[in-house]
Enzyme design. Structure first.
Site, PDB file in Angstrom:
ATOM      1  N   LYS A   1       1.548  12.896   1.903  1.00 43.12           N
ATOM      2  CA  LYS A   1       1.552  11.442   1.742  1.00 43.12           C
ATOM      3  C   LYS A   1       1.783  10.757   3.089  1.00 43.12           C
ATOM      4  O   LYS A   1       1.058   9.837   3.479  1.00 43.12           O
ATOM      5  CB  LYS A   1       2.636  11.049   0.729  1.00 43.12           C
TER       6      LYS A   1
ATOM      7  N   GLU B   1       1.786   8.470  -4.408  1.00 46.52           N
ATOM      8  CA  GLU B   1       0.798   7.475  -4.820  1.00 46.52           C
ATOM      9  C   GLU B   1      -0.157   7.207  -3.668  1.00 46.52           C
ATOM     10  O   GLU B   1       0.275   6.983  -2.553  1.00 46.52           O
ATOM     11  CB  GLU B   1       1.542   6.184  -5.198  1.00 46.52           C
TER      12      GLU B   1
ATOM     13  N   CYS C   1       3.607   0.360   3.581  1.00 46.38           N
ATOM     14  CA  CYS C   1       3.582   1.813   3.781  1.00 46.38           C
ATOM     15  C   CYS C   1       3.335   2.298   5.200  1.00 46.38           C
ATOM     16  O   CYS C   1       4.049   3.179   5.673  1.00 46.38           O
ATOM     17  CB  CYS C   1       2.533   2.437   2.864  1.00 46.38           C
TER      18      CYS C   1
HETATM   19  C1  UDX Z   1       6.409   1.563  -3.634  1.00 46.15           C
HETATM   20  C2  UDX Z   1       7.047   2.891  -3.329  1.00 46.15           C
HETATM   21  O1  UDX Z   1       7.828   3.276  -4.322  1.00 46.15           O
HETATM   22  C3  UDX Z   1       7.546   2.892  -1.958  1.00 46.15           C
HETATM   23  O2  UDX Z   1       8.250   4.020  -1.632  1.00 46.15           O
HETATM   24  C4  UDX Z   1       6.315   2.798  -1.165  1.00 46.15           C
HETATM   25  O3  UDX Z   1       6.517   3.052   0.155  1.00 46.15           O
HETATM   26  C5  UDX Z   1       5.735   1.445  -1.385  1.00 46.15           C
HETATM   27  O4  UDX Z   1       5.407   1.321  -2.701  1.00 46.15           O
HETATM   28  P1  UDX Z   1       6.717  -0.772  -4.416  1.00 46.15           P
HETATM   29  O5  UDX Z   1       6.350  -0.541  -5.830  1.00 46.15           O
HETATM   30  O6  UDX Z   1       5.670  -1.364  -3.548  1.00 46.15           O
HETATM   31  O7  UDX Z   1       7.230   0.551  -3.765  1.00 46.15           O
HETATM   32  O8  UDX Z   1       8.064  -1.552  -4.233  1.00 46.15           O
HETATM   33  P2  UDX Z   1       8.544  -2.854  -4.950  1.00 46.15           P
HETATM   34  O9  UDX Z   1       7.389  -3.697  -5.327  1.00 46.15           O
HETATM   35  O10 UDX Z   1       9.627  -3.391  -4.084  1.00 46.15           O
HETATM   36  O11 UDX Z   1       9.159  -2.308  -6.320  1.00 46.15           O
HETATM   37  C6  UDX Z   1      10.306  -1.552  -6.442  1.00 46.15           C
HETATM   38  C7  UDX Z   1      11.068  -2.019  -7.681  1.00 46.15           C
HETATM   39  O12 UDX Z   1      12.168  -1.133  -7.916  1.00 46.15           O
HETATM   40  C8  UDX Z   1      11.661  -3.412  -7.583  1.00 46.15           C
HETATM   41  O13 UDX Z   1      11.181  -4.212  -8.638  1.00 46.15           O
HETATM   42  C9  UDX Z   1      13.176  -3.195  -7.698  1.00 46.15           C
HETATM   43  O14 UDX Z   1      13.836  -4.216  -8.399  1.00 46.15           O
HETATM   44  C10 UDX Z   1      13.237  -1.877  -8.436  1.00 46.15           C
HETATM   45  N1  UDX Z   1      14.502  -1.155  -8.256  1.00 46.15           N
HETATM   46  C11 UDX Z   1      14.983  -0.920  -7.034  1.00 46.15           C
HETATM   47  C12 UDX Z   1      15.198  -0.711  -9.381  1.00 46.15           C
HETATM   48  O15 UDX Z   1      14.782  -0.936 -10.509  1.00 46.15           O
HETATM   49  N2  UDX Z   1      16.357   0.006  -9.206  1.00 46.15           N
HETATM   50  C13 UDX Z   1      16.880   0.243  -7.982  1.00 46.15           C
HETATM   51  O16 UDX Z   1      17.931   0.873  -7.880  1.00 46.15           O
HETATM   52  C14 UDX Z   1      16.163  -0.239  -6.861  1.00 46.15           C
HETATM   53  C1  UDX Z   2      -2.176   2.180   2.096  1.00 48.65           C
HETATM   54  C2  UDX Z   2      -3.058   3.398   1.833  1.00 48.65           C
HETATM   55  O1  UDX Z   2      -4.437   3.023   2.013  1.00 48.65           O
HETATM   56  C3  UDX Z   2      -2.816   3.937   0.443  1.00 48.65           C
HETATM   57  O2  UDX Z   2      -3.564   5.118   0.245  1.00 48.65           O
HETATM   58  C4  UDX Z   2      -1.331   4.230   0.281  1.00 48.65           C
HETATM   59  O3  UDX Z   2      -1.059   4.659  -1.038  1.00 48.65           O
HETATM   60  C5  UDX Z   2      -0.512   3.002   0.585  1.00 48.65           C
HETATM   61  O4  UDX Z   2      -0.825   2.514   1.879  1.00 48.65           O
HETATM   62  P1  UDX Z   2      -2.253  -0.382   1.448  1.00 48.65           P
HETATM   63  O5  UDX Z   2      -1.219  -0.534   2.503  1.00 48.65           O
HETATM   64  O6  UDX Z   2      -2.010  -0.955   0.107  1.00 48.65           O
HETATM   65  O7  UDX Z   2      -2.587   1.158   1.212  1.00 48.65           O
HETATM   66  O8  UDX Z   2      -3.639  -1.030   1.972  1.00 48.65           O
HETATM   67  P2  UDX Z   2      -4.747  -0.565   3.013  1.00 48.65           P
HETATM   68  O9  UDX Z   2      -6.051  -0.918   2.444  1.00 48.65           O
HETATM   69  O10 UDX Z   2      -4.567   0.815   3.460  1.00 48.65           O
HETATM   70  O11 UDX Z   2      -4.506  -1.560   4.242  1.00 48.65           O
HETATM   71  C6  UDX Z   2      -3.363  -1.469   5.074  1.00 48.65           C
HETATM   72  C7  UDX Z   2      -3.494  -2.432   6.245  1.00 48.65           C
HETATM   73  O12 UDX Z   2      -4.505  -2.001   7.147  1.00 48.65           O
HETATM   74  C8  UDX Z   2      -3.887  -3.843   5.838  1.00 48.65           C
HETATM   75  O13 UDX Z   2      -3.152  -4.784   6.607  1.00 48.65           O
HETATM   76  C9  UDX Z   2      -5.346  -3.915   6.168  1.00 48.65           C
HETATM   77  O14 UDX Z   2      -5.799  -5.214   6.426  1.00 48.65           O
HETATM   78  C10 UDX Z   2      -5.408  -3.055   7.414  1.00 48.65           C
HETATM   79  N1  UDX Z   2      -6.728  -2.476   7.690  1.00 48.65           N
HETATM   80  C11 UDX Z   2      -7.297  -1.617   6.799  1.00 48.65           C
HETATM   81  C12 UDX Z   2      -7.394  -2.788   8.887  1.00 48.65           C
HETATM   82  O15 UDX Z   2      -6.895  -3.547   9.708  1.00 48.65           O
HETATM   83  N2  UDX Z   2      -8.613  -2.208   9.134  1.00 48.65           N
HETATM   84  C13 UDX Z   2      -9.198  -1.339   8.264  1.00 48.65           C
HETATM   85  O16 UDX Z   2     -10.302  -0.843   8.575  1.00 48.65           O
HETATM   86  C14 UDX Z   2      -8.517  -1.038   7.059  1.00 48.65           C
END
Ligand code: UDX
Ligand code: UDX
Length: 470
Positions: free
Chosen positions: A221, A162, A277
């Site tokens: 990724k 993603e 991430c």
């Molecule tokens: C995602 C990606 O999957 C992760 O690897 C990436 O680095 C960050 O984004 P994200 O959707 O942000 O994760 O995580 P979260 O919002 O914590 O959602 C995960 C969900 O999976 C939770 O709602 C949790 O309850 C569920 N879960 C977890 C299950 O349903 N089964 C499990 O065994 C573990």
């Molecule tokens: C990131 C990646 O952008 C996305 O492609 C991946 O799938 C998941 O991780 P996310 O963490 O949701 O996404 O947000 P992002 O906009 O990348 O920001 C990450 C952090 O960097 C935030 O704390 C943001 O404030 C910071 N940031 C971003 C800066 O400090 N400066 C910048 O110029 C951009």
């Protein structure tokens, strides 16, 4: 294979929005998002669309259109697995907090549990899609578990990382720069990849859908996130130099970003990057490199995180220095707690670490964030302190230094200093003249996002400090 039913395990920040968009764009496919967390599923099914568990601009509209039509949220994981031809795994993969690889490698416990559950339940062939960010070669692990514990049915494991960013998830999903699909380069692996290509082709131009081998996909990724984070650490390193030399980091960023080879994005100096991430994925990359004895490679990427820690620490230290070297008993107002604007996600937010440092120095932290609740803020600190081994009674004591508000005025009133931690648009339009009147003097602003107009605020009377400029 023609896919009629998709299931996604994990109804979080990735699973929820991604499946909602697939359902919207592919009305002929039934999409069921399942999760072990009943509260989360109930929230996804809430009649009130402002109460969905994930806040993302535009998400409520998408869910409104598709939910009940071909988008369903459920806790019946077995049923959804059984009925689906394609299963996405979007569970969380946090950095391990125990044992081998502690603090570095990804905890694959949940991913493995999913694979075992799929193997147990499935009685027909399935395509399994890794959506969670995973260490390279995890597809192999999933494949092995499926092949060895299954009911003789055939599984194809795809990697489909993603790339959406929180706060712009819906826009990113509608108009992705690219979709990446990794598969085994066997006949059935390529067929499975093509099945997923067909789904995305419903709205993504075919030339933007890249197919690779599984390992390239998984590694891409981690690499994409490492490169993005590296840009932020690079400009943040320069921000420290700007403060020492009277250069202005925003001017430097503009000047270098105008070079089309460098480009202007991800060059915004800040209080430090957060989110679920960047740090996790770089740690994965570092762990992987060390595993293969590539220590120079590991050290190189590790520095991106060290610089980020330094940036957070520097921000907290500047607050203490400017407030006459002590924050003991002082009221510091945090505007923003989320790791970036337009999300209610706080994972790894810089605010948590800066609050921790200031609380250690006996400051009172008063927080206002338009989308983050008091419970969440206190949980974040509680979690950090538990990881540090702090006792429960000490944690209770520390939490007495934390106050949370649902509007900015009382948060700022009587404060010695305001710190901007998240770049929420509304902060720019606050009535700063009024805030000034109600604050202690001298009134300080520490703009950790460089969103406010320094000269305007100085005219009001504030002592102002941004990032990378004096
Ligand atoms: C995602 C990606 O999957 C992760 O690897 C990436 O680095 C960050 O984004 P994200 O959707 O942000 O994760 O995580 P979260 O919002 O914590 O959602 C995960 C969900 O999976 C939770 O709602 C949790 O309850 C569920 N879960 C977890 C299950 O349903 N089964 C499990 O065994 C573990
Ligand atoms: C990131 C990646 O952008 C996305 O492609 C991946 O799938 C998941 O991780 P996310 O963490 O949701 O996404 O947000 P992002 O906009 O990348 O920001 C990450 C952090 O960097 C935030 O704390 C943001 O404030 C910071 N940031 C971003 C800066 O400090 N400066 C910048 O110029 C951009």
């Amino acid at each position: 294979m023609k896919v009629k039913n998709i299931c996604c395990i994990g109804a979080g920040y990735v699973g929820g929005p991604t499946m909602a968009v697939i359902a919207l764009k592919c009305p002929e496919i039934n999409v069921t998002v399942v999760d072990i967390n009943k509260d989360r599923i109930d929230a996804w099914n809430n009649e009130d669309f402002s109460k969905l568990p994930v806040y993302e601009p535009g998400l409520d509209e998408v869910v409104k259109k598709a939910r009940g039509r071909n988008l369903f949220f459920s806790t019946d994981i077995d049923k959804a697995i059984e009925e689906s031809e394609m299963i996405f795994i979007a569970v969380n993969t946090p950095t391990k907090t125990y044992g081998e690889g502690k603090g570095m490698s990804a905890d694959l416990k949940y991913v493995e549990l999913c694979a075992r559950q799929i193997a147990k339940v499935a009685t027909t062939d399935k395509i399994i899609v890794e959506k969670s960010t995973l260490p390279v070669r995890t597809a192999q692990t999933i494949q092995t578990i499926l092949d060895n514990t299954g009911n003789g049915v055939s599984f194809q494991v795809l990697s489909n990382p993603e790339f959406l960013a929180e706060g712009t998830a819906i826009e990113d999903l509608f108009n992705s720069d690219r979709v990446l699909i990794g598969s085994l380069q066997t006949k059935s692996g390529i067929e499975a990849a093509n099945t997923l290509v067909d789904i995305y082709s419903n709205w993504i131009p075919r030339e933007k859908i890249l197919t690779t081998n599984v390992w390239s996909s998984e590694l891409s990724k981690l690499t994409a996130n490492a490169f993005l984070a590296q840009r932020i650490s690079s400009i943040n390193a320069i921000s420290a130099l700007c403060e020492a030399t009277e250069a202005d980091v925003d001017e430097v960023a503009k000047a270098i970003g105008s070079d089309s080879r460098i480009g202007s994005k991800f060059l915004k100096a800040s209080v430090g990057f957060g989110g679920s991430c960047f740090q996790k994925d770089i740690l994965n990359l570092v762990y992987l490199s060390r595993h293969y004895n590539l220590n120079e490679v590991a050290d190189y990427w590790e520095q991106v995180i060290k610089l980020n820690d330094y940036q957070k620490y520097r921000f907290a230290k500047n607050i203490i220095t400017d407030l006459f070297n002590t924050v003991n008993g002082k009221k510091i107002s945090f505007l923003g707690w989320a790791f970036k604007k337009n999300t209610n996600d706080t994972r790894e937010s810089a605010a948590i670490y800066i609050a921790d440092h200031l609380i250690d120095n006996m400051a009172e932290i008063h927080v206002y964030d338009p989308k983050v609740s008091e419970v969440q803020i206190k949980n974040d600190l509680n979690y950090l302190w538990s990881l540090k081994g702090i006792s429960n009674s000490e944690i209770d004591q520390k939490l007495k230094q934390v106050f949370v508000y649902d509007e900015p005025y009382s948060c700022v009133s009587n404060a010695h200093a305001v710190a901007i931690l998240t770049e929420w648009d509304q902060f720019k339009n606050f009535n700063w003249e009024n805030f000034y009147k109600f604050m202690q003097k001298p009134a300080f602003i520490f703009d950790g996002r460089n969103i406010l107009d320094k000269s305007k605020l100085e005219k009001i009377g504030f002592k102002f400090r941004g990032i990378g400029k004096i």
